[in-house]
Design a protein around this motif. Structure first.
Motif, PDB file in Angstrom:
ATOM      1  N   ALA A  20      25.432 -13.539   8.918  1.00 52.01           N
ATOM      2  CA  ALA A  20      24.217 -13.866   9.495  1.00 52.01           C
ATOM      3  C   ALA A  20      23.507 -15.138   8.812  1.00 52.01           C
ATOM      4  CB  ALA A  20      23.297 -13.048   9.828  1.00 52.01           C
ATOM      5  N   SER A  21      22.900 -15.955   9.314  1.00 46.33           N
ATOM      6  CA  SER A  21      22.210 -17.038   8.719  1.00 46.33           C
ATOM      7  C   SER A  21      21.230 -16.394   7.528  1.00 46.33           C
ATOM      8  CB  SER A  21      21.522 -18.068   9.845  1.00 46.33           C
ATOM      9  OG  SER A  21      20.963 -19.175   8.950  1.00 46.33           O
ATOM     10  N   GLY A  22      21.283 -17.190   6.287  1.00 41.49           N
ATOM     11  CA  GLY A  22      20.104 -16.833   5.466  1.00 41.49           C
ATOM     12  C   GLY A  22      20.462 -15.662   4.426  1.00 41.49           C
ATOM     13  N   THR A  23      21.482 -15.259   4.854  1.00 42.05           N
ATOM     14  CA  THR A  23      21.740 -13.776   3.952  1.00 42.05           C
ATOM     15  C   THR A  23      23.190 -14.003   3.388  1.00 42.05           C
ATOM     16  OG1 THR A  23      22.817 -12.779   6.001  1.00 42.05           O
ATOM     17  CG2 THR A  23      20.593 -12.416   5.533  1.00 42.05           C
ATOM     18  N   LYS A  45      23.001 -20.638   5.978  1.00 40.69           N
ATOM     19  CA  LYS A  45      21.599 -20.745   5.770  1.00 40.69           C
ATOM     20  C   LYS A  45      21.131 -21.984   6.775  1.00 40.69           C
ATOM     21  CE  LYS A  45      17.393 -20.320   4.268  1.00 40.69           C
ATOM     22  NZ  LYS A  45      16.372 -19.178   4.749  1.00 40.69           N
ATOM     23  N   SER A  46      19.849 -21.854   7.465  1.00 40.83           N
ATOM     24  CA  SER A  46      19.582 -22.862   8.301  1.00 40.83           C
ATOM     25  C   SER A  46      19.330 -24.217   7.314  1.00 40.83           C
ATOM     26  CB  SER A  46      18.059 -22.689   8.806  1.00 40.83           C
ATOM     27  OG  SER A  46      18.099 -21.638   9.859  1.00 40.83           O
ATOM     28  N   LEU A  67      13.479  -5.151   5.552  1.00 42.06           N
ATOM     29  CA  LEU A  67      13.068  -6.288   4.533  1.00 42.06           C
ATOM     30  C   LEU A  67      12.119  -7.000   5.261  1.00 42.06           C
ATOM     31  CD1 LEU A  67      13.825  -7.449   1.643  1.00 42.06           C
ATOM     32  CD2 LEU A  67      15.435  -8.796   2.984  1.00 42.06           C
ATOM     33  N   ILE A  71      11.101 -16.716   3.366  1.00 44.29           N
ATOM     34  CA  ILE A  71      11.560 -17.820   2.294  1.00 44.29           C
ATOM     35  C   ILE A  71      11.157 -19.289   2.983  1.00 44.29           C
ATOM     36  CG2 ILE A  71      13.913 -18.621   1.951  1.00 44.29           C
ATOM     37  CD1 ILE A  71      13.698 -15.652   1.147  1.00 44.29           C
ATOM     38  N   ASN A  99      24.078 -23.598  11.270  1.00 44.79           N
ATOM     39  CA  ASN A  99      22.487 -23.297  11.919  1.00 44.79           C
ATOM     40  C   ASN A  99      21.589 -24.275  11.319  1.00 44.79           C
ATOM     41  OD1 ASN A  99      19.774 -22.257  11.665  1.00 44.79           O
ATOM     42  ND2 ASN A  99      20.712 -19.979  12.283  1.00 44.79           N
ATOM     43  N   LYS A 164      19.734 -19.400  18.917  1.00 41.03           N
ATOM     44  CA  LYS A 164      19.221 -18.001  17.995  1.00 41.03           C
ATOM     45  C   LYS A 164      17.925 -17.809  18.855  1.00 41.03           C
ATOM     46  CE  LYS A 164      19.081 -15.637  13.884  1.00 41.03           C
ATOM     47  NZ  LYS A 164      19.719 -15.684  12.542  1.00 41.03           N
ATOM     48  N   ALA A 190      19.178 -11.161  17.417  1.00 41.58           N
ATOM     49  CA  ALA A 190      17.867 -12.139  17.454  1.00 41.58           C
ATOM     50  C   ALA A 190      17.419 -12.316  15.913  1.00 41.58           C
ATOM     51  CB  ALA A 190      16.639 -11.282  18.064  1.00 41.58           C
ATOM     52  N   VAL A 241      22.757  -9.226  16.472  1.00 40.05           N
ATOM     53  CA  VAL A 241      21.942  -9.525  14.937  1.00 40.05           C
ATOM     54  C   VAL A 241      20.957  -8.819  14.733  1.00 40.05           C
ATOM     55  CG1 VAL A 241      21.524 -11.818  15.421  1.00 40.05           C
ATOM     56  CG2 VAL A 241      21.794 -11.001  13.193  1.00 40.05           C
ATOM     57  N   VAL A 263      26.166  -9.848  10.362  1.00 37.09           N
ATOM     58  CA  VAL A 263      25.904  -8.855   9.486  1.00 37.09           C
ATOM     59  C   VAL A 263      24.778  -9.739   8.584  1.00 37.09           C
ATOM     60  CG1 VAL A 263      26.329  -7.361   7.470  1.00 37.09           C
ATOM     61  CG2 VAL A 263      27.858  -7.467   9.615  1.00 37.09           C
ATOM     62  N   PHE A 268      22.378  -7.784   1.319  1.00 40.24           N
ATOM     63  CA  PHE A 268      21.536  -7.928  -0.036  1.00 40.24           C
ATOM     64  C   PHE A 268      21.931  -6.417  -0.624  1.00 40.24           C
ATOM     65  CE2 PHE A 268      19.105 -11.024   2.666  1.00 40.24           C
ATOM     66  CZ  PHE A 268      19.433 -11.929   1.932  1.00 40.24           C
TER      67      PHE A 268
HETATM   68  C1  LIG Z   1      16.139 -13.437   3.636  1.00 36.91           C
HETATM   69  C2  LIG Z   1      16.409 -13.732   4.921  1.00 36.91           C
HETATM   70  C3  LIG Z   1      16.810 -15.256   5.255  1.00 36.91           C
HETATM   71  C4  LIG Z   1      16.851 -15.516   6.519  1.00 36.91           C
HETATM   72  N1  LIG Z   1      17.246 -16.783   6.767  1.00 36.91           N
HETATM   73  C5  LIG Z   1      17.311 -17.366   8.090  1.00 36.91           C
HETATM   74  C6  LIG Z   1      17.721 -18.645   8.564  1.00 36.91           C
HETATM   75  O1  LIG Z   1      17.449 -19.447   7.167  1.00 36.91           O
HETATM   76  N2  LIG Z   1      17.882 -19.185   9.635  1.00 36.91           N
HETATM   77  C7  LIG Z   1      17.893 -18.124  10.618  1.00 36.91           C
HETATM   78  O2  LIG Z   1      18.185 -18.274  11.956  1.00 36.91           O
HETATM   79  N3  LIG Z   1      18.042 -16.770  10.457  1.00 36.91           N
HETATM   80  C8  LIG Z   1      17.419 -16.389   9.254  1.00 36.91           C
HETATM   81  N4  LIG Z   1      17.299 -15.186   8.932  1.00 36.91           N
HETATM   82  C9  LIG Z   1      17.502 -14.183   9.975  1.00 36.91           C
HETATM   83  C10 LIG Z   1      18.981 -13.590  10.034  1.00 36.91           C
HETATM   84  O3  LIG Z   1      19.918 -14.146  10.221  1.00 36.91           O
HETATM   85  C11 LIG Z   1      18.974 -12.443  10.943  1.00 36.91           C
HETATM   86  O4  LIG Z   1      18.799 -12.994  12.386  1.00 36.91           O
HETATM   87  C12 LIG Z   1      18.029 -11.204  10.821  1.00 36.91           C
HETATM   88  O5  LIG Z   1      17.692 -10.798   9.757  1.00 36.91           O
HETATM   89  C13 LIG Z   1      18.453  -9.944  11.444  1.00 36.91           C
HETATM   90  O6  LIG Z   1      19.313  -9.215  11.290  1.00 36.91           O
HETATM   91  P1  LIG Z   1      19.583  -8.178  10.066  1.00 36.91           P
HETATM   92  O7  LIG Z   1      18.678  -7.077  10.381  1.00 36.91           O
HETATM   93  O8  LIG Z   1      21.082  -7.938  10.068  1.00 36.91           O
HETATM   94  O9  LIG Z   1      19.222  -9.008   8.718  1.00 36.91           O
HETATM   95  C14 LIG Z   1      16.954 -14.538   7.397  1.00 36.91           C
HETATM   96  C15 LIG Z   1      17.185 -13.124   7.191  1.00 36.91           C
HETATM   97  C16 LIG Z   1      16.675 -12.804   6.024  1.00 36.91           C
HETATM   98  C17 LIG Z   1      16.400 -11.503   5.711  1.00 36.91           C
END
Ligand SMILES: Cc1cc2nc3c(=O)[nH]c(=O)nc-3n(C[C@H](O)[C@H](O)[C@H](O)COP(=O)(O)O)c2cc1C
Length: 310
Positions: A20-23, A45-46, A67, A71, A99, A164, A190, A241, A263, A268
Protein backbone atom coordinates in the motif's frame (compact mmCIF):
# COMPACT_ATOMS: atom_id res chain seq x y z
CA UNK A 1 -0.39 -24.97 -5.62
CA UNK A 2 -3.47 -22.79 -5.92
CA UNK A 3 -3.51 -20.41 -8.88
CA UNK A 4 -2.96 -16.86 -7.62
CA UNK A 5 -3.00 -14.70 -10.77
CA UNK A 6 -5.77 -12.08 -10.80
CA UNK A 7 -6.99 -9.30 -13.06
CA UNK A 8 -7.88 -5.86 -11.78
CA UNK A 9 -9.61 -4.38 -14.82
CA UNK A 10 -6.92 -4.21 -17.52
CA UNK A 11 -4.13 -4.92 -15.05
CA UNK A 12 -2.97 -8.52 -14.72
CA UNK A 13 -1.18 -9.34 -11.49
CA UNK A 14 0.84 -12.45 -10.64
CA UNK A 15 -1.00 -12.55 -7.31
CA UNK A 16 -3.50 -10.37 -5.40
CA UNK A 17 -1.07 -8.97 -2.81
CA UNK A 18 0.07 -5.39 -3.30
CA UNK A 19 2.06 -3.04 -1.05
CA UNK A 20 0.00 0.00 0.00
CA UNK A 21 1.01 3.58 -0.72
CA UNK A 22 3.07 5.31 1.98
CA UNK A 23 3.96 2.14 3.84
CA UNK A 24 6.48 0.58 1.46
CA UNK A 25 8.59 3.57 0.41
CA UNK A 26 9.52 3.04 -3.23
CA UNK A 27 10.38 -0.62 -2.78
CA UNK A 28 14.11 -0.42 -2.11
CA UNK A 29 13.56 0.42 1.57
CA UNK A 30 11.92 -2.98 2.15
CA UNK A 31 14.17 -5.02 -0.15
CA UNK A 32 16.53 -6.08 2.69
CA UNK A 33 13.60 -7.86 4.35
CA UNK A 34 11.77 -9.47 1.42
CA UNK A 35 11.79 -9.57 -2.37
CA UNK A 36 9.35 -6.85 -3.51
CA UNK A 37 9.36 -8.50 -6.95
CA UNK A 38 7.24 -11.34 -5.58
CA UNK A 39 4.28 -9.06 -4.92
CA UNK A 40 1.43 -8.61 -7.35
CA UNK A 41 2.23 -4.89 -7.43
CA UNK A 42 4.05 -2.17 -5.54
CA UNK A 43 2.25 1.11 -4.93
CA UNK A 44 4.71 3.88 -4.11
CA UNK A 45 4.25 6.77 -1.69
CA UNK A 46 2.09 9.55 -3.16
CA UNK A 47 3.94 11.73 -5.67
CA UNK A 48 3.14 15.40 -6.19
CA UNK A 49 4.43 17.69 -8.95
CA UNK A 50 6.73 19.53 -6.55
CA UNK A 51 8.65 17.99 -3.62
CA UNK A 52 6.88 18.16 -0.24
CA UNK A 53 8.47 18.12 3.19
CA UNK A 54 5.36 16.87 4.93
CA UNK A 55 4.14 17.84 8.39
CA UNK A 56 6.36 18.51 11.41
CA UNK A 57 6.88 15.68 13.95
CA UNK A 58 5.40 13.90 15.79
CA UNK A 59 3.77 12.37 12.72
CA UNK A 60 2.74 8.95 14.00
CA UNK A 61 1.23 7.70 17.22
CA UNK A 62 0.11 4.23 18.18
CA UNK A 63 -3.45 3.82 19.44
CA UNK A 64 -4.93 0.66 21.02
CA UNK A 65 -5.72 -1.07 17.73
CA UNK A 66 -4.24 1.08 15.03
CA UNK A 67 -1.78 3.71 13.92
CA UNK A 68 -2.64 7.39 13.64
CA UNK A 69 -0.46 9.24 11.13
CA UNK A 70 -0.07 12.74 9.89
CA UNK A 71 2.83 12.47 7.46
CA UNK A 72 1.43 15.14 5.16
CA UNK A 73 2.47 13.63 1.83
CA UNK A 74 6.23 14.00 2.16
CA UNK A 75 7.74 13.04 -1.20
CA UNK A 76 10.60 13.94 -3.57
CA UNK A 77 8.32 15.34 -6.32
CA UNK A 78 7.76 14.05 -9.84
CA UNK A 79 11.16 14.81 -11.41
CA UNK A 80 13.24 13.14 -8.71
CA UNK A 81 10.80 10.23 -8.64
CA UNK A 82 11.31 9.68 -12.36
CA UNK A 83 15.09 9.95 -12.10
CA UNK A 84 15.84 8.21 -8.82
CA UNK A 85 12.93 6.04 -7.70
CA UNK A 86 11.23 4.68 -10.80
CA UNK A 87 14.29 2.85 -12.25
CA UNK A 88 14.73 0.89 -9.00
CA UNK A 89 10.99 0.18 -8.77
CA UNK A 90 10.95 -1.17 -12.33
CA UNK A 91 13.95 -3.36 -11.63
CA UNK A 92 11.95 -5.47 -9.18
CA UNK A 93 10.14 -6.90 -12.19
CA UNK A 94 6.59 -6.67 -10.89
CA UNK A 95 3.75 -4.23 -11.56
CA UNK A 96 4.46 -0.65 -10.61
CA UNK A 97 1.53 1.52 -9.56
CA UNK A 98 2.32 5.19 -9.08
CA UNK A 99 0.12 6.94 -6.55
CA UNK A 100 -0.32 10.64 -7.40
CA UNK A 101 -1.72 13.59 -5.49
CA UNK A 102 -2.46 17.19 -6.38
CA UNK A 103 -4.18 20.30 -5.17
CA UNK A 104 -5.82 21.19 -8.47
CA UNK A 105 -7.27 19.17 -11.34
CA UNK A 106 -4.42 20.44 -13.51
CA UNK A 107 -1.88 18.89 -11.12
CA UNK A 108 -3.41 15.44 -11.62
CA UNK A 109 -3.52 16.02 -15.39
CA UNK A 110 0.17 16.98 -15.53
CA UNK A 111 1.21 14.05 -13.34
CA UNK A 112 -0.91 11.57 -15.28
CA UNK A 113 0.40 12.86 -18.62
CA UNK A 114 4.08 12.70 -17.65
CA UNK A 115 3.82 9.29 -15.98
CA UNK A 116 1.99 7.93 -19.01
CA UNK A 117 5.08 8.72 -21.08
CA UNK A 118 7.49 7.15 -18.60
CA UNK A 119 8.60 3.58 -19.18
CA UNK A 120 7.76 0.97 -16.61
CA UNK A 121 4.64 2.41 -15.01
CA UNK A 122 1.73 -0.04 -15.14
CA UNK A 123 -1.05 2.03 -13.56
CA UNK A 124 -1.82 5.19 -11.63
CA UNK A 125 -3.58 5.36 -8.30
CA UNK A 126 -5.18 8.75 -7.63
CA UNK A 127 -4.99 9.78 -4.01
CA UNK A 128 -8.11 11.93 -3.74
CA UNK A 129 -8.35 11.37 -0.08
CA UNK A 130 -5.45 12.35 2.12
CA UNK A 131 -6.80 13.42 5.50
CA UNK A 132 -3.51 14.96 6.63
CA UNK A 133 -3.17 18.04 4.47
CA UNK A 134 -5.34 21.13 4.22
CA UNK A 135 -7.80 20.63 1.35
CA UNK A 136 -6.59 17.01 1.12
CA UNK A 137 -10.08 15.56 1.23
CA UNK A 138 -11.45 18.10 -1.24
CA UNK A 139 -11.64 15.93 -4.38
CA UNK A 140 -12.59 12.80 -2.52
CA UNK A 141 -15.55 14.16 -0.62
CA UNK A 142 -17.56 15.68 -3.45
CA UNK A 143 -18.78 13.19 -6.10
CA UNK A 144 -18.87 15.86 -8.83
CA UNK A 145 -15.25 16.83 -8.13
CA UNK A 146 -14.26 13.16 -7.99
CA UNK A 147 -15.80 12.64 -11.42
CA UNK A 148 -14.12 15.74 -12.82
CA UNK A 149 -10.61 14.92 -11.62
CA UNK A 150 -10.85 11.24 -12.58
CA UNK A 151 -12.15 12.03 -16.08
CA UNK A 152 -9.44 14.63 -16.65
CA UNK A 153 -6.77 12.16 -15.50
CA UNK A 154 -8.13 9.32 -17.63
CA UNK A 155 -8.08 11.56 -20.71
CA UNK A 156 -4.51 12.69 -19.94
CA UNK A 157 -2.90 9.25 -19.83
CA UNK A 158 -2.75 5.87 -21.55
CA UNK A 159 -2.41 4.17 -18.16
CA UNK A 160 -5.23 2.47 -16.22
CA UNK A 161 -6.43 4.84 -13.50
CA UNK A 162 -7.25 3.44 -10.07
CA UNK A 163 -9.13 5.79 -7.74
CA UNK A 164 -8.30 5.61 -4.05
CA UNK A 165 -11.41 6.54 -2.13
CA UNK A 166 -11.72 8.04 1.31
CA UNK A 167 -13.85 6.29 3.96
CA UNK A 168 -14.60 9.69 5.53
CA UNK A 169 -17.98 10.09 3.81
CA UNK A 170 -21.48 9.03 4.81
CA UNK A 171 -21.92 6.87 1.71
CA UNK A 172 -19.00 5.69 -0.39
CA UNK A 173 -21.05 4.42 -3.34
CA UNK A 174 -21.60 7.79 -5.09
CA UNK A 175 -17.79 8.14 -5.20
CA UNK A 176 -17.23 4.67 -6.59
CA UNK A 177 -19.92 5.26 -9.21
CA UNK A 178 -18.54 8.70 -10.11
CA UNK A 179 -15.16 7.00 -10.67
CA UNK A 180 -16.81 4.40 -12.89
CA UNK A 181 -18.62 7.04 -14.98
CA UNK A 182 -15.34 8.91 -15.41
CA UNK A 183 -13.57 5.89 -16.89
CA UNK A 184 -11.55 4.60 -13.93
CA UNK A 185 -10.18 1.05 -14.12
CA UNK A 186 -10.71 0.22 -10.43
CA UNK A 187 -11.20 1.70 -6.99
CA UNK A 188 -8.94 1.23 -3.97
CA UNK A 189 -11.02 1.09 -0.82
CA UNK A 190 -9.89 2.83 1.30
CA UNK A 191 -7.59 5.48 2.67
CA UNK A 192 -7.36 6.18 6.44
CA UNK A 193 -10.14 7.30 8.79
CA UNK A 194 -9.74 10.75 10.35
CA UNK A 195 -9.13 10.41 14.08
CA UNK A 196 -7.49 12.00 17.09
CA UNK A 197 -5.16 10.96 19.90
CA UNK A 198 -4.48 13.44 22.69
CA UNK A 199 -2.84 13.86 26.05
CA UNK A 200 -5.31 15.28 28.55
CA UNK A 201 -2.56 16.50 30.90
CA UNK A 202 -0.88 18.73 28.38
CA UNK A 203 -4.20 19.26 26.57
CA UNK A 204 -2.32 18.66 23.34
CA UNK A 205 -2.72 16.39 20.36
CA UNK A 206 -0.17 13.57 20.34
CA UNK A 207 0.49 14.55 16.73
CA UNK A 208 1.77 17.95 15.61
CA UNK A 209 -1.60 18.44 13.92
CA UNK A 210 -4.91 18.05 15.78
CA UNK A 211 -6.00 15.10 13.66
CA UNK A 212 -4.46 12.19 11.77
CA UNK A 213 -5.45 9.20 9.68
CA UNK A 214 -6.23 5.93 11.46
CA UNK A 215 -5.07 2.66 9.89
CA UNK A 216 -4.37 -0.90 11.00
CA UNK A 217 -6.52 -3.58 12.67
CA UNK A 218 -9.01 -1.03 14.07
CA UNK A 219 -10.34 -0.20 10.61
CA UNK A 220 -10.53 -3.68 9.10
CA UNK A 221 -14.21 -4.41 9.88
CA UNK A 222 -15.19 -0.94 8.67
CA UNK A 223 -13.32 -1.16 5.38
CA UNK A 224 -14.39 -4.74 4.78
CA UNK A 225 -17.95 -3.46 4.74
CA UNK A 226 -17.04 -0.62 2.35
CA UNK A 227 -15.44 -3.10 -0.05
CA UNK A 228 -18.55 -5.28 0.07
CA UNK A 229 -20.76 -2.21 -0.56
CA UNK A 230 -18.67 -1.12 -3.56
CA UNK A 231 -18.66 -4.61 -5.01
CA UNK A 232 -22.45 -4.79 -4.70
CA UNK A 233 -23.22 -1.31 -6.01
CA UNK A 234 -20.58 -0.50 -8.60
CA UNK A 235 -19.22 -2.30 -11.65
CA UNK A 236 -15.56 -1.52 -11.05
CA UNK A 237 -13.06 -4.01 -9.62
CA UNK A 238 -12.23 -3.19 -6.00
CA UNK A 239 -8.83 -3.29 -4.31
CA UNK A 240 -9.26 -3.80 -0.57
CA UNK A 241 -6.97 -1.95 1.82
CA UNK A 242 -7.43 -1.57 5.56
CA UNK A 243 -5.93 -3.47 8.46
CA UNK A 244 -4.66 -6.48 6.53
CA UNK A 245 -1.93 -8.17 8.57
CA UNK A 246 -2.46 -11.87 7.83
CA UNK A 247 -3.43 -14.11 4.93
CA UNK A 248 -6.77 -14.72 6.69
CA UNK A 249 -7.46 -10.97 6.60
CA UNK A 250 -6.62 -10.83 2.90
CA UNK A 251 -8.87 -13.78 2.04
CA UNK A 252 -11.76 -12.18 3.94
CA UNK A 253 -11.39 -9.11 1.74
CA UNK A 254 -11.53 -11.26 -1.39
CA UNK A 255 -14.72 -12.94 -0.20
CA UNK A 256 -16.21 -9.48 0.50
CA UNK A 257 -15.53 -8.57 -3.14
CA UNK A 258 -11.96 -7.35 -3.50
CA UNK A 259 -10.10 -8.52 -6.62
CA UNK A 260 -6.78 -7.70 -4.95
CA UNK A 261 -5.59 -6.33 -1.61
CA UNK A 262 -2.99 -3.95 -0.29
CA UNK A 263 -0.99 -4.42 2.90
CA UNK A 264 -0.18 -1.15 4.68
CA UNK A 265 0.45 -0.56 8.38
CA UNK A 266 1.33 -4.22 9.01
CA UNK A 267 4.64 -3.56 7.23
CA UNK A 268 5.72 -1.25 10.08
CA UNK A 269 5.40 -4.07 12.63
CA UNK A 270 6.85 -6.71 10.30
CA UNK A 271 8.77 -5.47 7.25
CA UNK A 272 8.15 -8.84 5.57
CA UNK A 273 4.37 -8.64 6.16
CA UNK A 274 3.48 -8.49 2.45
CA UNK A 275 5.50 -11.65 1.71
CA UNK A 276 4.05 -13.38 4.75
CA UNK A 277 0.49 -12.59 3.64
CA UNK A 278 1.27 -13.92 0.17
CA UNK A 279 2.85 -17.16 1.39
CA UNK A 280 0.03 -17.74 3.87
CA UNK A 281 -2.56 -17.18 1.17
CA UNK A 282 -1.19 -19.96 -1.02
CA UNK A 283 -0.98 -22.33 1.93
CA UNK A 284 -4.50 -21.62 3.21
CA UNK A 285 -6.04 -22.02 -0.24
CA UNK A 286 -4.28 -25.37 -0.67
CA UNK A 287 -5.48 -26.53 2.72
CA UNK A 288 -9.04 -25.50 1.88
CA UNK A 289 -8.92 -27.18 -1.54
CA UNK A 290 -9.47 -23.91 -3.42
CA UNK A 291 -7.69 -24.29 -6.76
CA UNK A 292 -7.93 -20.70 -7.98
CA UNK A 293 -7.99 -17.62 -5.78
CA UNK A 294 -10.51 -16.02 -8.17
CA UNK A 295 -13.14 -18.49 -6.91
CA UNK A 296 -13.19 -16.50 -3.67
CA UNK A 297 -13.66 -13.02 -5.13
CA UNK A 298 -17.11 -11.72 -4.19
CA UNK A 299 -18.19 -15.16 -2.97
CA UNK A 300 -19.86 -13.98 0.25
CA UNK A 301 -22.94 -16.10 0.92
CA UNK A 302 -26.17 -14.79 2.38
CA UNK A 303 -26.80 -15.64 6.02
CA UNK A 304 -29.08 -18.70 6.32
CA UNK A 305 -32.76 -17.67 6.29
CA UNK A 306 -34.20 -16.85 9.68
CA UNK A 307 -30.87 -16.25 11.36
CA UNK A 308 -30.65 -12.84 12.92
CA UNK A 309 -27.36 -10.99 12.38
CA UNK A 310 -27.19 -10.36 16.14
C1 LIG B 1 2.32 6.17 7.55
C2 LIG B 1 1.31 6.08 6.45
C3 LIG B 1 1.49 6.81 5.27
C4 LIG B 1 0.55 6.74 4.24
N1 LIG B 1 0.76 7.47 3.10
C5 LIG B 1 -0.14 7.38 2.09
C6 LIG B 1 0.09 8.08 0.87
O1 LIG B 1 1.10 8.77 0.69
N2 LIG B 1 -0.86 7.99 -0.10
C7 LIG B 1 -1.98 7.21 0.03
O2 LIG B 1 -2.79 7.16 -0.90
N3 LIG B 1 -2.20 6.50 1.16
C8 LIG B 1 -1.30 6.58 2.18
N4 LIG B 1 -1.52 5.86 3.33
C9 LIG B 1 -2.73 5.03 3.46
C10 LIG B 1 -2.45 3.56 3.18
O3 LIG B 1 -2.00 3.35 1.87
C11 LIG B 1 -3.73 2.71 3.43
O4 LIG B 1 -4.74 3.15 2.56
C12 LIG B 1 -4.25 2.82 4.85
O5 LIG B 1 -3.18 2.90 5.78
C13 LIG B 1 -5.15 1.64 5.25
O6 LIG B 1 -4.47 0.41 5.14
P1 LIG B 1 -3.71 -0.31 6.39
O7 LIG B 1 -4.69 -0.36 7.53
O8 LIG B 1 -3.32 -1.65 5.88
O9 LIG B 1 -2.54 0.55 6.72
C14 LIG B 1 -0.59 5.92 4.39
C15 LIG B 1 -0.76 5.17 5.55
C16 LIG B 1 0.16 5.23 6.57
C17 LIG B 1 -0.04 4.40 7.82
Amino acid sequence: MALLAVRVGPLDLANPVMAASGTFGYGTELAPFMDPGRLGAIVGKSISLEPREGNPPPRTVETPAGLLNSIGLQNPGLERFLEEKLPALRAFGTRVVVNIVGERVEDYVSLAGRLGEAEGVDALELNLSCPNVDRGLLFGSDPALTEEVVRASVVATRLPVIVKLTPNVTDILPYARASERAGAAAVSVANTYVGMALDWRSRRSRLARPTGGLSGPAIKPLVLRLVWQCRQGCGLPVIGVGGIATAEDALEYLVAGASAVQVGTATFADPAACARVLEGMGRLLDEAGVRDVNELVGSLRAAPAGRSPN
